[in-house]
Design an enzyme around this catalytic site. Structure first.
Site, PDB file in Angstrom:
ATOM      1  N   ASN A 161       0.862  -1.176   0.000  1.00 46.20           N
ATOM      2  CA  ASN A 161       0.000   0.000   0.000  1.00 46.20           C
ATOM      3  C   ASN A 161       0.902   1.231   0.000  1.00 46.20           C
ATOM      4  OD1 ASN A 161      -1.750   2.234   0.988  1.00 46.20           O
ATOM      5  ND2 ASN A 161      -3.259   0.582   1.082  1.00 46.20           N
ATOM      6  N   ALA A 162       0.604   2.182  -0.862  1.00 46.80           N
ATOM      7  CA  ALA A 162       1.461   3.363  -1.033  1.00 46.80           C
ATOM      8  C   ALA A 162       1.134   4.497  -0.061  1.00 46.80           C
ATOM      9  CB  ALA A 162       1.341   3.862  -2.473  1.00 46.80           C
TER      10      ALA A 162
END
Length: 169
Positions: free
Chosen positions: A40-41
């Site tokens: 997840n960024a």
């Protein structure tokens, strides 16, 4: 199908903006942390924009958010869902968080940023009709989830720069 319960909000009293996800995924629920999936960024993007290392211990990342005036929460308090995908949330099982109480305490928040379309749709459907907050500005950002591969990290970072472009009012 399993019942899942979200996390409490992370918010200092002087928060000026709120970032909302829909509901934590399995990796986050298992870890007891927002955005715990390694791909997840969220933390790399927000860390770059707010000037902290995304590898900091979780508590320090939360402190950095709060110091920057950013609150973090999810629209959904509890629901039934198989897996981590928003598309798997059983519509009739959604229980939204208590945003009336939240905004009564966090009166300086005028901007809400949604981490993806599902968060925005859930807020508009389950929260907004009962919320009396004139002047609240709603902004959809691209999801930082690895499931949202339509945009690369650079494009997501450019869109997310909106959280630091707000005037400090």
């Amino acid at each position: 199908m399993s019942a899942v319960q979200g996390f409490p909000p992370v918010a200092a009293a002087d928060a000026r903006l709120l970032i909302l996800g829909s509901m934590p995924g399995c990796a986050s629920l298992d870890a007891g942390r927002y955005y715990a999936h390694p791909r997840n960024a969220f933390w790399p993007i927000v860390g770059e924009l707010l000037g902290f290392a995304p590898e900091l211990p979780y508590v320090q990342r939360l402190q950095a958010l709060q110091a920057a005036g950013v609150a973090l929460w999810d629209v959904i308090a509890a629901c039934e869902r198989a897996g981590s995908l928003d598309a798997d949330i059983v519509a009739g099982s959604v229980h939204a968080n208590d945003f009336s109480a939240f905004f009564a305490v966090h009166r300086q928040i005028r901007d809400v940023f949604f981490n993806g379309a599902a968060a925005e749709q859930a807020f508009r459907r389950h929260v907004l009709p009962g919320l009396a907050l004139p002047g609240l500005r709603l902004h959809r950002l691209p999801s930082t989830s690895p499931a949202h591969a339509a945009l690369d990290r650079a494009a997501k970072l450019a869109a997310w720069s909106a959280i630091v472009a707000l005037p400090n009012k």
